[in-house]
Design an enzyme around this catalytic site. Structure first.
Site, PDB file in Angstrom:
ATOM      1  N   ARG A  26      35.804 181.468  -0.398  1.00 54.01           N
ATOM      2  CA  ARG A  26      37.001 182.260  -0.072  1.00 54.01           C
ATOM      3  C   ARG A  26      37.677 182.756  -1.339  1.00 54.01           C
ATOM      4  O   ARG A  26      38.177 183.884  -1.391  1.00 54.01           O
ATOM      5  CB  ARG A  26      37.949 181.426   0.783  1.00 54.01           C
ATOM      6  CG  ARG A  26      37.423 181.237   2.211  1.00 54.01           C
ATOM      7  CD  ARG A  26      38.033 180.037   2.857  1.00 54.01           C
ATOM      8  NE  ARG A  26      37.695 179.901   4.273  1.00 54.01           N
ATOM      9  CZ  ARG A  26      36.556 179.393   4.751  1.00 54.01           C
ATOM     10  NH1 ARG A  26      35.604 178.992   3.922  1.00 54.01           N
ATOM     11  NH2 ARG A  26      36.347 179.290   6.050  1.00 54.01           N
ATOM     12  N   ARG A 123      19.751 181.702  12.108  1.00 52.61           N
ATOM     13  CA  ARG A 123      21.041 181.202  12.617  1.00 52.61           C
ATOM     14  C   ARG A 123      21.749 182.252  13.479  1.00 52.61           C
ATOM     15  O   ARG A 123      21.623 183.448  13.245  1.00 52.61           O
ATOM     16  CB  ARG A 123      21.907 180.725  11.451  1.00 52.61           C
ATOM     17  CG  ARG A 123      21.264 179.496  10.792  1.00 52.61           C
ATOM     18  CD  ARG A 123      22.068 178.932   9.684  1.00 52.61           C
ATOM     19  NE  ARG A 123      23.347 178.403  10.140  1.00 52.61           N
ATOM     20  CZ  ARG A 123      24.278 177.934   9.305  1.00 52.61           C
ATOM     21  NH1 ARG A 123      24.049 177.939   7.999  1.00 52.61           N
ATOM     22  NH2 ARG A 123      25.402 177.463   9.782  1.00 52.61           N
ATOM     23  N   ASP A 335      30.816 168.921   9.113  1.00 53.19           N
ATOM     24  CA  ASP A 335      29.726 168.801   8.136  1.00 53.19           C
ATOM     25  C   ASP A 335      29.450 167.356   7.729  1.00 53.19           C
ATOM     26  O   ASP A 335      28.524 167.092   6.958  1.00 53.19           O
ATOM     27  CB  ASP A 335      30.065 169.622   6.885  1.00 53.19           C
ATOM     28  CG  ASP A 335      30.048 171.118   7.180  1.00 53.19           C
ATOM     29  OD1 ASP A 335      29.374 171.538   8.140  1.00 53.19           O
ATOM     30  OD2 ASP A 335      30.722 171.870   6.445  1.00 53.19           O
ATOM     31  N   LYS A 362      23.192 174.519  12.474  1.00 51.80           N
ATOM     32  CA  LYS A 362      23.590 174.510  11.055  1.00 51.80           C
ATOM     33  C   LYS A 362      22.344 174.793  10.203  1.00 51.80           C
ATOM     34  O   LYS A 362      21.382 175.374  10.690  1.00 51.80           O
ATOM     35  CB  LYS A 362      24.242 173.165  10.714  1.00 51.80           C
ATOM     36  CG  LYS A 362      25.558 172.932  11.459  1.00 51.80           C
ATOM     37  CD  LYS A 362      26.643 173.887  10.997  1.00 51.80           C
ATOM     38  CE  LYS A 362      27.951 173.655  11.702  1.00 51.80           C
ATOM     39  NZ  LYS A 362      28.939 174.687  11.393  1.00 51.80           N
ATOM     40  N   ARG A 414      22.622 168.518   3.476  1.00 50.64           N
ATOM     41  CA  ARG A 414      23.431 167.378   3.944  1.00 50.64           C
ATOM     42  C   ARG A 414      22.562 166.280   4.551  1.00 50.64           C
ATOM     43  O   ARG A 414      22.892 165.094   4.459  1.00 50.64           O
ATOM     44  CB  ARG A 414      24.499 167.849   4.932  1.00 50.64           C
ATOM     45  CG  ARG A 414      25.466 168.842   4.296  1.00 50.64           C
ATOM     46  CD  ARG A 414      26.811 168.910   4.958  1.00 50.64           C
ATOM     47  NE  ARG A 414      27.506 170.115   4.561  1.00 50.64           N
ATOM     48  CZ  ARG A 414      28.161 170.293   3.409  1.00 50.64           C
ATOM     49  NH1 ARG A 414      28.208 169.310   2.514  1.00 50.64           N
ATOM     50  NH2 ARG A 414      28.759 171.435   3.136  1.00 50.64           N
TER      51      ARG A 414
HETATM   52  C1  S3P Z   1      32.640 176.482   7.085  1.00 55.82           C
HETATM   53  C2  S3P Z   1      32.855 176.226   8.400  1.00 55.82           C
HETATM   54  C3  S3P Z   1      31.987 175.344   9.210  1.00 55.82           C
HETATM   55  C4  S3P Z   1      31.102 174.470   8.339  1.00 55.82           C
HETATM   56  C5  S3P Z   1      30.484 175.236   7.206  1.00 55.82           C
HETATM   57  C6  S3P Z   1      31.553 175.849   6.329  1.00 55.82           C
HETATM   58  C7  S3P Z   1      33.545 177.396   6.399  1.00 55.82           C
HETATM   59  O1  S3P Z   1      31.193 176.157  10.027  1.00 55.82           O
HETATM   60  O2  S3P Z   1      30.086 173.865   9.108  1.00 55.82           O
HETATM   61  O3  S3P Z   1      29.680 174.375   6.409  1.00 55.82           O
HETATM   62  O4  S3P Z   1      33.551 177.433   5.156  1.00 55.82           O
HETATM   63  O5  S3P Z   1      34.276 178.113   7.090  1.00 55.82           O
HETATM   64  P1  S3P Z   1      31.753 176.645  11.449  1.00 55.82           P
HETATM   65  O6  S3P Z   1      33.190 176.876  11.278  1.00 55.82           O
HETATM   66  O7  S3P Z   1      31.051 177.884  11.798  1.00 55.82           O
HETATM   67  O8  S3P Z   1      31.464 175.502  12.381  1.00 55.82           O
END
Ligand code: S3P
Length: 461
Positions: A26, A123, A335, A362, A414
């Site tokens: 981000r 995915r 996660d 995932k 993971r």
């Molecule tokens: C993440 C959100 C999660 C997580 C991923 C990182 C993020 O996925 O599993 O490793 O950075 O927004 P989801 O929100 O799609 O479940």
């Protein structure tokens, strides 16, 4: 690359785990599309965040990495300053990068294509294609199977929508909020359970018109289009204190810390400190779940760094009991379930995890990978469509509940790290195959694990 971990000494000392991957993605995205200069401290060095950095470089953003240290300087081009990249943008293994970028690219006046590695290209993307299309975006799965590559054509305009997420997903929420910055009117997203709010916090740090409304169930957020994101003016005054620039410091990643929290809890005699870890309450399910199981975790020196809650976490060996974990808690620890499964195997009694079907989509099918791995190490486990029941071997165990064995990580970072940790609580060596993708989130994992006392050896496949 394969890892072999042999049972041995307890974990001791103070360590710092890898930088937060979610926040790092981000930070790079928002700094790139903001007006002005942002300095990012402790940005993730993992391959996933590198893919995001390279994507924005390909779109004309100047991103300088100061030699050797962990500071990255991004000269933002503003919401409308990105340039068409020369080819398809390859995001490697990173679902976060691909989904969040889709939100930005839908709003650009040029066509683009997003792709990834074999895992990412399998995915599901319908979850972003459908709502972005409702906003007026022209985005499609190239092969029509709902997976990447995604092809995006310029849309005349985007309009804000109110969207109720069918599954709690911070990635989908973030993609829509990013597209919402470019849309007419307001875009709001409601989730059935709380999901990580790093995007909302960072939008606020860049002065964006983000709002959350408290209708009681908490997770409704929105953004209004037509504004801009502001970093700093980049002028500086030469004294190196970052005047005129937005400085963001990324905390250590709780998702990386999770492996060491579990290791310290299940390996007799351990006591460790994890420094500067992000403990955002929308991410910290691992802490409350481990505590409910009986873990000895303590947060010290709690503070707020760049808008995110951070603490030093102390963990020590403890006797665990099995518990039931439901959908709301799963969303806050999405996660960390592979690491929690290792803890559950060391508990007295059974642990049932439900409402976790998302784990099947995932980086690998994590329910299947965890079930196979635990079985290989002698743990009784039942796989459900949306979860697992793990029959812990905590009671009357000798050296450790796991027997030695060989685990296939299925190329999932993971899964690899969770089973490496299990090796520290086994009666024989645990070898984990196909571990190279640990580098997507935690490039220094083996060194950090050794520094903490885990006996890890790296070998070729
Ligand atoms: C993440 C959100 C999660 C997580 C991923 C990182 C993020 O996925 O599993 O490793 O950075 O927004 P989801 O929100 O799609 O479940």
């Amino acid at each position: 690359m394969r890892l072999t971990v042999t049972p041995g000494a307890p974990l001791r000392g103070a360590i710092r785990v890898a930088a937060d991957k979610s926040i790092s993605h981000r930070a790079v995205i928002f700094a790139s599309i903001a007006a002005g200069v942002t300095r990012l401290r402790n940005l993730s060095r993992g391959a996933d965040v590198r893919a995001t950095v390279e994507a924005f470089r390909a779109m004309g953003v100047r991103i300088d990495e100061a030699g050797g240290d962990a500071e990255v300087k991004i000269r933002g081009v503003g919401l409308h300053g990105l340039r068409q990249p020369p080819g398809a943008i390859d995001l490697g293994n990173s679902g976060t990068a691909l989904r969040l970028l889709a939100g930005v690219l839908c709003a650009q006046p040029w066509p683009s294509k997003l792709t990834g590695d074999e895992s990412l290209n399998a995915r599901p993307m319908a979850r972003i294609i459908a709502p972005l299309t409702q906003m007026g975006a022209r985005i499609a799965s190239e092969s029509g199977d709902g997976c990447p590559p995604l092809v995006i054509a310029p849309a005349p305009r985007l309009r804000g929508i109110d969207y109720a997420l069918p599954v709690p997903s911070a990635q989908v929420k973030s993609a829509l909020l990013l597209a919402g910055l470019y849309a007419d009117g307001a875009t709001t997203v409601t989730a059935p359970a709380a999901t990580r709010d790093h995007t909302e916090r960072m939008l606020a740090a860049f002065g964006a018109p983000v709002f959350a409304d408290g209708d009681g169930d908490g997770d409704r957020v929105g953004v209004r289009g037509g504004g801009e994101l502001r970093a700093g003016d980049g002028a500086g005054d030469g004294d190196g204190d970052g005047d005129g620039e937005l400085v963001l410091e990324v905390p250590a990643d709780l998702s990386a810390a999770a492996f060491f929290l579990v290791a310290a809890t299940v390996i007799d005699g351990s006591e460790i400190q994890l420094r500067g870890v992000g403990v955002n309450p929308t991410r910290s399910g691992i802490l409350s779940i481990l505590r409910r199981m009986g873990a000895g975790l303590e947060l010290r020196a709690e503070r707020v760094v760049s808008g995110e809650p951070v603490a030093d976490i102390h963990a020590r060996a403890a006797k665990l009991r099995g518990i039931d974990i439901g959908a709301d808690e799963v969303a806050l620890a999405i996660d960390e379930i592979p690491a929690l499964a290792v803890a559950a195997a060391c508990a007295e009694g059974s642990t049932t995890i439900r409402g976790a079907a998302e784990l099947r989509v995932k980086e690998s099918d994590r329910l299947s990978a965890v079930a196979a791995g635990l079985t290989a190490l002698g743990i009784a486990v039942e796989e459900h469509p949306d979860g697992l029941t793990i029959h812990g071997r905590g009671e009357g165990r000798g050296r450790g509940p796991f027997r030695g064995g060989i685990i296939d990580s299925r190329g999932d970072h993971r899964i690899a790290m969770a089973f490496a940790v299990a090796g520290g609580a086994a009666t024989g060596a645990v070898t984990v195959r196909d571990c190279a993708n640990i580098g997507t989130s935690f490039p220094g994992f083996c060194q950090t694990a050794r520094a903490a006392g885990l006996a890890v050896q790296v070998g070729d496949e």
